[in-house]
Scaffold this motif. Structure first.
Motif, short mmCIF file in Angstrom:
data_model
loop_
_atom_site.label_atom_id
_atom_site.label_comp_id
_atom_site.label_asym_id
_atom_site.label_seq_id
_atom_site.Cartn_x
_atom_site.Cartn_y
_atom_site.Cartn_z
N TRP A 160 17.92 7.14 23.59
CA TRP A 160 17.29 5.92 23.04
C TRP A 160 17.10 5.96 21.53
CZ3 TRP A 160 14.73 8.08 27.56
CH2 TRP A 160 15.16 7.47 28.74
N GLY A 161 16.76 7.12 21.00
CA GLY A 161 16.52 7.21 19.56
C GLY A 161 17.77 6.91 18.76
N THR A 162 18.92 7.48 19.19
CA THR A 162 20.16 7.21 18.47
C THR A 162 20.55 5.74 18.61
OG1 THR A 162 21.47 7.84 20.40
CG2 THR A 162 21.03 9.57 18.78
N GLY A 163 20.24 5.17 19.78
CA GLY A 163 20.54 3.75 20.01
C GLY A 163 19.77 2.85 19.07
N ALA A 164 18.51 3.19 18.85
CA ALA A 164 17.68 2.38 17.94
C ALA A 164 18.25 2.42 16.52
CB ALA A 164 16.24 2.90 17.95
N GLU A 165 18.75 3.60 16.14
CA GLU A 165 19.34 3.75 14.81
C GLU A 165 20.58 2.86 14.68
OE1 GLU A 165 20.13 7.89 13.91
OE2 GLU A 165 21.64 7.33 12.42
N THR A 166 21.43 2.87 15.71
CA THR A 166 22.64 2.06 15.68
C THR A 166 22.31 0.57 15.70
OG1 THR A 166 23.87 3.81 16.79
CG2 THR A 166 24.82 1.61 16.89
N GLU A 167 21.32 0.19 16.50
CA GLU A 167 20.95 -1.23 16.56
C GLU A 167 20.46 -1.74 15.21
OE1 GLU A 167 18.35 -1.35 19.92
OE2 GLU A 167 20.02 -0.92 21.28
N ARG A 168 19.73 -0.91 14.50
CA ARG A 168 19.30 -1.28 13.13
C ARG A 168 20.51 -1.50 12.24
NH1 ARG A 168 15.41 2.63 13.52
NH2 ARG A 168 16.70 4.15 12.43
N GLU A 169 21.45 -0.56 12.29
CA GLU A 169 22.67 -0.67 11.47
C GLU A 169 23.47 -1.91 11.86
OE1 GLU A 169 23.62 1.07 8.95
OE2 GLU A 169 22.55 2.99 9.05
N GLN A 170 23.55 -2.16 13.18
CA GLN A 170 24.32 -3.31 13.66
C GLN A 170 23.74 -4.63 13.18
OE1 GLN A 170 27.17 -4.00 15.69
NE2 GLN A 170 27.74 -1.95 15.06
N ARG A 171 22.41 -4.73 13.17
CA ARG A 171 21.79 -5.97 12.70
C ARG A 171 22.22 -6.27 11.27
NH1 ARG A 171 17.43 -4.52 16.03
NH2 ARG A 171 16.42 -3.26 14.44
N VAL A 172 22.22 -5.24 10.43
CA VAL A 172 22.60 -5.40 9.02
C VAL A 172 24.09 -5.76 8.92
CG1 VAL A 172 22.84 -4.21 6.81
CG2 VAL A 172 20.82 -3.82 8.23
N TYR A 184 24.14 6.66 20.44
CA TYR A 184 24.31 5.65 19.37
C TYR A 184 24.66 4.27 19.95
CZ TYR A 184 23.97 9.75 16.47
OH TYR A 184 23.51 10.90 15.88
N ALA A 185 23.80 3.79 20.84
CA ALA A 185 23.93 2.47 21.48
C ALA A 185 25.13 2.39 22.43
CB ALA A 185 23.96 1.34 20.47
N ALA A 186 25.86 3.47 22.57
CA ALA A 186 26.95 3.58 23.54
C ALA A 186 27.83 2.33 23.63
CB ALA A 186 26.38 3.91 24.92
#
Lengths: 208, 46
Positions: free
Chosen positions: A28-40, A120-122
């Motif tokens: 989940w932690g890596t997923g949150a990081e990727t989701e932040r990047e994806q939003r940008v 990383y959000a897989a």
């Protein structure tokens, strides 16, 4: 002896908790990081789409920047990932990455993407569910390209033939716009690669 | 071991509990934001 056993037990408890926490971080932690990047990335890509309409040059972008938007209808309407340029660890933390040097979306040759399967959000977690004929939609800067899945295969990690302009045929000149997506296989392992091949079936005006 | 550490903490039960929570929180934050990101890039999980 009893004291040693107790100390060992008391040390194992926090170690176990840290391992559990690390597992939670990976999922989940890596997923949150990727989701932040994806939003940008998706916001920036949307700005480029709105600014340039369909007139933007499809040329390559800088490493780590958004190249296109990937959608796979079989995975639901909410499935959308900005594809970044590059497949290094830093780029794949942001989302699926485009192999530098392979074809750009819609162009003759092999448009190759790689993505994480479990961390990383897989983005490519469900790649094994794709079936022949499924659509893969790529919103590029100049147009929307729709590819159709042709086949899937599992290969060794060092089998680089899948990223050739004509997969599996090194040196052969491409005559079609192809697409290849690769990810780790099986889940939670990197011993093999799951590979999905597709072919371009149509080009459309992008509807932003 | 835990009983020994608990006795070494200053103050009464409330203060000790607060210190334990603070230290645990700091350790978890350190792991989550510094150690795990570094470690995750070295784990071949795909």
């Amino acid at each position: 002896m009893r004291a040693i056993t107790r100390v060992v037990g008391e040390v194992c408890l926090p170690v176990g908790l840290v391992l559990l926490l690390f597992y939670a971080y990976l999922l989940w932690g890596t997923g949150a990081e990727t989701e932040r990047e994806q939003r940008v990335l998706q916001r920036r890509l949307g700005e480029v789409f709105r600014r340039d309409g369909g007139r933007a040059a499809p040329g390559a972008v800088k490493t780590g920047e958004a190249l296109a938007l990937l959608r796979i209808p079989r995975f639901g309407a909410g499935y959308r990932f900005a594809v970044v340029e590059g497949v290094g660890p830093e780029e794949l933390r942001k989302g699926p990455g485009h192999y530098p040097g392979t074809a750009l979306p819609g162009r003759l040759g092999n448009f190759v993407l790689s993505g994480h399967r479990t961390t990383y959000a897989a983005p490519f977690n469900r790649l094994d569910e794709l079936r022949r004929g499924d659509d893969i939609v790529v919103d590029a800067r100049d147009a929307r390209y729709v590819y159709e899945v042709t086949r899937t295969q599992v290969v060794d990690p060092d089998d680089l033939g899948v990223v050739e302009p004509v997969p599996g045929h090194p040196g052969r000149r491409p005559t079609a716009a192809l697409m290849t997506m690769t990810t780790c296989h099986p889940e939670f392992s990197a011993t093999h690669r799951l590979v999905v091949h597709g072919v371009l079936v149509r080009r459309e005006e992008r509807r932003d | 071991m835990y009983r020994f550490l608990w006795r070494k903490l200053p103050g009464g039960t409330a203060l000790r509990l607060a210190v334990v929570l603070l230290l645990t929180g700091a350790a978890v934050a350190g792991l989550w934001y510094a150690v795990f990101p570094w470690l995750a890039s070295r784990v071949p999980l795909g």
